[in-house]
Design a protein around this motif. Sequence first.
Motif, short mmCIF file in Angstrom:
data_model
loop_
_atom_site.label_atom_id
_atom_site.label_comp_id
_atom_site.label_asym_id
_atom_site.label_seq_id
_atom_site.Cartn_x
_atom_site.Cartn_y
_atom_site.Cartn_z
N GLY A 111 0.81 -1.22 0.00
CA GLY A 111 0.00 0.00 0.00
C GLY A 111 0.84 1.27 0.00
O GLY A 111 1.83 1.38 0.73
N LEU A 112 0.44 2.22 -0.81
CA LEU A 112 1.01 3.57 -0.81
C LEU A 112 0.11 4.44 0.04
O LEU A 112 -1.07 4.62 -0.27
CB LEU A 112 1.11 4.12 -2.23
CG LEU A 112 1.72 5.52 -2.37
CD1 LEU A 112 3.17 5.54 -1.90
CD2 LEU A 112 1.62 6.01 -3.82
N VAL A 113 0.64 4.95 1.13
CA VAL A 113 -0.15 5.63 2.15
C VAL A 113 0.34 7.07 2.31
O VAL A 113 1.56 7.31 2.37
CB VAL A 113 -0.06 4.89 3.49
CG1 VAL A 113 -0.79 5.65 4.59
CG2 VAL A 113 -0.64 3.48 3.35
N ALA A 114 -0.58 8.00 2.38
CA ALA A 114 -0.25 9.41 2.60
C ALA A 114 -0.63 9.81 4.02
O ALA A 114 -1.51 9.20 4.65
CB ALA A 114 -0.98 10.30 1.60
N THR A 115 0.03 10.83 4.51
CA THR A 115 -0.31 11.39 5.81
C THR A 115 -0.02 12.88 5.79
O THR A 115 0.41 13.44 4.78
CB THR A 115 0.46 10.68 6.94
OG1 THR A 115 -0.09 11.09 8.20
CG2 THR A 115 1.94 11.01 6.91
N GLY A 116 -0.26 13.52 6.93
CA GLY A 116 0.04 14.93 7.08
C GLY A 116 0.59 15.19 8.45
O GLY A 116 0.45 14.36 9.36
N GLN A 171 7.14 6.65 11.80
CA GLN A 171 8.28 5.74 11.89
C GLN A 171 7.82 4.30 12.09
O GLN A 171 8.44 3.35 11.58
CB GLN A 171 9.20 6.18 13.03
CG GLN A 171 10.51 5.43 13.09
CD GLN A 171 11.42 5.97 14.18
OE1 GLN A 171 10.96 6.53 15.17
NE2 GLN A 171 12.72 5.81 14.00
N ARG A 172 6.71 4.14 12.83
CA ARG A 172 6.15 2.80 13.04
C ARG A 172 5.51 2.25 11.76
O ARG A 172 5.56 1.04 11.50
CB ARG A 172 5.10 2.84 14.15
CG ARG A 172 5.64 3.16 15.53
CD ARG A 172 6.16 1.92 16.23
NE ARG A 172 5.12 0.90 16.41
CZ ARG A 172 4.27 0.87 17.43
NH1 ARG A 172 4.34 1.81 18.37
NH2 ARG A 172 3.38 -0.09 17.51
N ILE A 173 4.91 3.13 10.98
CA ILE A 173 4.13 2.70 9.81
C ILE A 173 5.02 2.45 8.59
O ILE A 173 4.78 1.51 7.82
CB ILE A 173 3.06 3.76 9.48
CG1 ILE A 173 2.09 3.93 10.66
CG2 ILE A 173 2.31 3.41 8.21
CD1 ILE A 173 1.37 2.67 11.07
N ILE A 174 6.05 3.26 8.40
CA ILE A 174 6.83 3.21 7.16
C ILE A 174 7.36 1.81 6.83
O ILE A 174 7.27 1.38 5.68
CB ILE A 174 7.99 4.25 7.21
CG1 ILE A 174 7.42 5.66 7.06
CG2 ILE A 174 9.02 3.99 6.12
CD1 ILE A 174 8.42 6.77 7.31
N PRO A 175 7.89 1.05 7.78
CA PRO A 175 8.41 -0.29 7.42
C PRO A 175 7.32 -1.27 6.99
O PRO A 175 7.64 -2.33 6.44
CB PRO A 175 9.10 -0.77 8.70
CG PRO A 175 9.33 0.46 9.52
CD PRO A 175 8.19 1.36 9.19
N PRO A 210 -6.03 -0.56 13.18
CA PRO A 210 -5.52 -1.02 14.48
C PRO A 210 -4.06 -0.65 14.73
O PRO A 210 -3.66 -0.40 15.87
CB PRO A 210 -5.72 -2.54 14.44
CG PRO A 210 -5.90 -2.88 13.01
CD PRO A 210 -6.50 -1.70 12.36
N LEU A 211 -3.26 -0.59 13.67
CA LEU A 211 -1.87 -0.18 13.83
C LEU A 211 -1.77 1.27 14.30
O LEU A 211 -0.98 1.59 15.19
CB LEU A 211 -1.11 -0.36 12.51
CG LEU A 211 -0.79 -1.78 12.09
CD1 LEU A 211 -0.22 -1.79 10.69
CD2 LEU A 211 0.19 -2.42 13.07
N LEU A 212 -2.57 2.13 13.70
CA LEU A 212 -2.56 3.54 14.09
C LEU A 212 -3.06 3.70 15.51
O LEU A 212 -2.52 4.51 16.29
CB LEU A 212 -3.44 4.35 13.14
CG LEU A 212 -2.91 4.51 11.71
CD1 LEU A 212 -3.98 5.12 10.81
CD2 LEU A 212 -1.66 5.39 11.69
N ASP A 213 -4.06 2.93 15.88
CA ASP A 213 -4.59 3.02 17.23
C ASP A 213 -3.54 2.56 18.24
O ASP A 213 -3.32 3.22 19.27
CB ASP A 213 -5.86 2.19 17.35
CG ASP A 213 -6.66 2.53 18.59
OD1 ASP A 213 -7.02 3.70 18.76
OD2 ASP A 213 -6.93 1.62 19.39
#
Length: 267
Positions: free
Chosen positions: A156-161, A177-181, A257-260
């Motif tokens: 998945g290609l994910v965007a954030t702000g 940093q947790r999500i990027i890998p 759930p990862l974000l939470d």
Amino acid sequence: MISEELKGELLDVGLEAARRAGELLRDGRPADLAVAATKSSPIDVVTEMDIAAEKLIAGVLAGRRPEDGLLGEEGADVPGTSGVRWIVDPLDGTVNYLYGLPGWSVSIAAEYRGETVAGIVAVPMRGETFHALLGGGAWLGGRRLACRAPAPLDQGLVATGFAYVQARRAQQAVVAQRIIPLVRDIRRGGSAAVDLCDVAAGRLDGYYERGLNPWDLAAGELIAREAGAVTGGRPGKPASGELALAATPAVFASLQPLLDEAGAWHD
């Protein structure tokens, strides 16, 4: 229940307001763009053009539908009597606008009795206008939109702000940093409304952010949802300033759930 006729009228009015504001911002951008005020920090600026665009939009809406309410980023908060309230971000992506980057937009949504029923996001420097009606699909011009086909999170290609308040920004960096890998890659576009529309158009698999306001979220969230994306906040909650997430169903199920767990919802 809102009629199809009223939904169509709201869409027409919103499209006119977004087009005219986009033209003002695109054609009227001064070379020495003056800063009218600051928001939460010196990085986050409000330009004179931002304020002028909101005034133009408010004028169009009041001229066409004088009994409607209005909530705008630049301070407009007008009660209405019709059951319709407009939620307006006249310039989403002000830093992009200041620097001459194309990723800024005009975002206009219409609520009927508290439910978003129409959304318009104009991206003038890309020559694109996205729109959606509740139950009527999401569109880019005359092309109906659909989010990307299912793919696992690691593809998945994910965007954030990121916020312009330093303490919150630091926490958002920890979450990223947790999500990027765990994902294919991450992007930071600078306009929540554009990112939500890019999820709808299949250009992103997902987008998340904390700290959004109603005017950042309203139009783009409807457009993403009508294109088949799943939208929400923390588990069991709608998208809000606490956390907003829009993604393909498969990516949403893994990412929420990862974000939470990573604490994306607190400073």
